[in-house]
Design an enzyme around this catalytic site. Structure first.
Site, short mmCIF file in Angstrom:
data_model
loop_
_atom_site.label_atom_id
_atom_site.label_comp_id
_atom_site.label_asym_id
_atom_site.label_seq_id
_atom_site.Cartn_x
_atom_site.Cartn_y
_atom_site.Cartn_z
N LYS A 131 12.01 -34.11 4.33
CA LYS A 131 11.44 -33.14 5.21
C LYS A 131 9.86 -33.37 5.04
O LYS A 131 9.03 -33.35 6.03
CB LYS A 131 11.61 -31.82 4.61
CG LYS A 131 10.67 -30.56 5.45
CD LYS A 131 11.04 -29.29 4.91
CE LYS A 131 10.50 -29.06 3.56
NZ LYS A 131 9.24 -28.37 3.43
N ASN A 132 9.28 -33.39 3.84
CA ASN A 132 7.62 -33.46 3.73
C ASN A 132 7.32 -34.87 4.11
O ASN A 132 6.05 -34.95 4.10
CB ASN A 132 7.48 -33.13 2.24
CG ASN A 132 7.79 -31.67 2.10
OD1 ASN A 132 7.92 -30.98 3.06
ND2 ASN A 132 7.79 -31.26 0.71
N CYS A 192 1.54 -17.69 1.99
CA CYS A 192 2.99 -17.75 1.88
C CYS A 192 3.57 -17.11 0.32
O CYS A 192 2.82 -16.96 -0.25
CB CYS A 192 3.87 -18.83 2.33
SG CYS A 192 3.66 -20.22 1.24
N ARG A 221 -2.13 -20.52 -1.00
CA ARG A 221 -2.16 -22.06 -0.18
C ARG A 221 -3.41 -22.09 0.72
O ARG A 221 -3.27 -21.96 1.88
CB ARG A 221 -0.87 -22.13 0.39
CG ARG A 221 0.43 -22.06 -0.46
CD ARG A 221 1.55 -22.46 0.26
NE ARG A 221 1.81 -23.83 0.44
CZ ARG A 221 2.74 -24.43 1.22
NH1 ARG A 221 3.59 -23.56 1.60
NH2 ARG A 221 2.93 -25.75 1.18
N PRO A 222 -4.51 -22.00 0.05
CA PRO A 222 -5.98 -22.38 0.94
C PRO A 222 -5.81 -23.89 1.46
O PRO A 222 -5.22 -24.81 0.97
CB PRO A 222 -7.06 -22.17 -0.24
CG PRO A 222 -6.16 -22.67 -1.54
CD PRO A 222 -4.79 -22.10 -1.51
N ASP A 237 8.84 -28.58 -6.14
CA ASP A 237 9.97 -28.35 -5.48
C ASP A 237 11.28 -28.32 -6.14
O ASP A 237 12.15 -27.96 -5.43
CB ASP A 237 9.82 -29.17 -4.30
CG ASP A 237 8.59 -29.00 -3.32
OD1 ASP A 237 8.04 -27.87 -3.34
OD2 ASP A 237 8.14 -29.85 -2.44
N ILE A 269 1.53 -25.82 -10.01
CA ILE A 269 1.08 -26.01 -8.90
C ILE A 269 0.91 -24.83 -8.00
O ILE A 269 -0.27 -24.53 -7.35
CB ILE A 269 2.12 -27.04 -8.16
CG1 ILE A 269 2.45 -28.23 -9.03
CG2 ILE A 269 1.69 -27.49 -6.73
CD1 ILE A 269 1.43 -29.22 -9.18
N ARG A 290 15.51 -24.42 6.75
CA ARG A 290 14.22 -25.20 7.33
C ARG A 290 14.25 -26.72 6.42
O ARG A 290 13.58 -27.46 6.84
CB ARG A 290 13.23 -24.26 6.45
CG ARG A 290 12.98 -23.00 7.21
CD ARG A 290 11.78 -22.14 6.71
NE ARG A 290 10.55 -23.05 6.76
CZ ARG A 290 9.39 -22.42 6.96
NH1 ARG A 290 9.27 -21.25 6.69
NH2 ARG A 290 8.18 -23.24 7.29
#
Ligand code: EPU
Length: 420
Positions: free
Chosen positions: A22-23, A115, A120-121, A306, A328, A398
């Site tokens: 996905k990423n 989120c 998450r800047p 993740d 993270i 997702r």
């Protein structure tokens, strides 16, 4: 909203095919905006995030044609803005900013917002683009970027928590069409960054050093269409490996890249999980009692954030104390309170979760909060006694292609309850 109803206690057995990452595929899809020529991407996982990125590209004027696990994309002409209603739903879509700027000399893209896993800047994305000569203005929730010509530069992209994956992708995609040479220091080293660089090079870009902390990009005048096969999803592979260990099963992962999973495989081995190479496949089984391990999430090649939630479930099943530290994302412990509903004993102390494992989990209804937390709850449900209902599994759709179907093939007793 659909949910999964899981009857726990069945060990997983058999073979599972790992899909495309996905990423990796999301920034690669964004990179097709860099050329008017057709591109074809293979091994595209069928995920709602991919469908979502397709919608964003289509809203910008690209033609997107899915065919099985391939996608043909042609961005002959592009127009429009990265709309708030689209961008806010998938934070990964911010990686359209670099390619739009490089291709058109300007772009307007909504700020993605935070989120559940953290603020998450995107300051590092913007800093990188600025250093390539872009003028940036934030107005009414939108980022306006403009540069008559982008110019290569030497820039540093390290932040408070280390490098940024999508920030590196955005700057790389802007720099491929800039004048002169760009050197990104403290670039993200994730395999997904290498995959993007490979795709850009197949399009005629000149990117070297991806996978290391220094990436050099020599700008070219234009890019052409290309065909590319996406790398295997290391997090999907890690999730199935952990699920096999958690249920005391034996699962062979086909298509997984062990070389992209060293930190996870190393921790699993340390915890007493057996990992065998069978040709190109990886067989996961458990030969002994599990042992607690301490884990700290770090940028690649460290333990991936993740896979943190999934690994925490394994530790709840392991007698002893393990300390899991999240470095993270500051709020990535949303699964802890849900795991507590299954009987897990976990205390949060600052960035660390202290897991007192070994008590059997017992099924309960739980609520999925984000993609990886949801995957963890599914693993917990598979290992727990009794029934677990994981609600809001749209989070799982997702990022995992047909997770329920794949797990059922491995012997999981679970069904998808579709909302009517
Ligand atoms: N950060 C900044 N400023 C920035 C960008 C990032 O301070 O401008 C911080 C973040 O807040 C975070 C750290 O830097 O603390 C790393 O974030 P990064 O930018 O690397 O994350 P990302 O690129 O937005 C990607 C994945 C995430 C994955 C992270 C870390 C995609 C679409 N998303 O996000 O994947 O967790 O890298 O590996 O590639 C997931 O798949 O479940 C997922 C969340």
């Amino acid at each position: 909203m659909d949910s999964f109803l899981i009857k726990g206690g069945a060990p997983l057995h058999g073979d599972v095919a790992i899909g495309g990452a996905k990423n990796a595929v999301l920034p690669i899809m964004a990179a097709t905006l860099l050329t008017p020529e057709p591109c074809v991407i293979h091994r595209v996982p069928n995920l709602s995030d991919v469908q979502f990125m397709s919608k964003i590209l289509a809203s910008l004027g690209a033609e997107v044609k899915p065919q099985g696990h391939s996608l043909a994309i042609r961005a002959a002409k592009i127009k429009g803005v990265g709309d708030y209603d689209l961008i806010r739903k998938m934070r990964g879509s911010i990686c359209i900013l670099g390619p739009l700027l490089a291709r058109q000399g300007h772009a307007i893209v909504s700020l993605p917002g935070g989120c559940v896993i953290g603020a998450r800047p995107i300051d590092l994305h913007l800093k990188g683009l600025k250093e390539l000569g872009a003028k940036i203005r934030i107005d009414s929730g939108y980022i306006h970027v403009r540069a008559r010509r982008l110019a290569g530069n030497a820039l540093f992209l390290g932040g408070r928590c280390g490098p940024t994956v999508l920030g590196t992708a955005n700057v790389m995609m802007a720099a491929v069409l800039a004048d002169g040479v760009t050197i990104i220091e403290s670039a993200a080293c994730e395999p997904e960054v290498i995959d993007l660089a490979d795709f850009l090079n197949a399009m005629g870009a000149r990117v070297s050093g991806a996978g290391g902390p220094t990436i050099t990009i020599t700008g070219v005048k234009d890019l052409h269409g290309a065909e590319h096969e996406v790398i295997a999803d290391r997090i999907e592979a890690a999730t199935f490996a952990i699920a096999a260990a958690a249920t005391n099963g034996e699962v062979t992962l086909h298509g997984a890249r062990a070389d992209h999973m060293r930190a996870v495989l190393d921790k699993l081995r340390e915890a007493g999980v057996k990992i065998e190479r069978i040709g190109p496949a990886l067989k996961i089984s458990r030969n002994a009692r599990l042992k607690p391990v301490d884990i700290t999430t770090l940028p690649y090649s460290g333990f991936p954030t993740d896979a943190q939630a999934q690994m925490m479930v394994l530790m709840t099943l392991t007698p002893g104390i393990s300390i899991i530290t999240e470095r993270i994302f500051e709020s990535r412990f949303m699964h802890v309170s849900e795991l507590a509903r299954l009987g897990a004993d976990i205390a949060i102390e600052g960035p660390s979760a202290i897991v007192k494992g070994g008590k059997p989990l017992s099924g309960a209804p739980v609520m999925a909060s984000d993609l990886r937390a949801s995957a963890a709850l599914v693993i917990a449900g598979l290992a727990a006694r009794g029934s677990t209902q994981v609600n809001r599994v749209y989070h799982i759709d997702r990022g995992y292609e047909q997770m329920d179907v794949k797990l059922r093939k491995l012997g999981a007793r679970m069904e998808r309850l579709e909302e009517t």
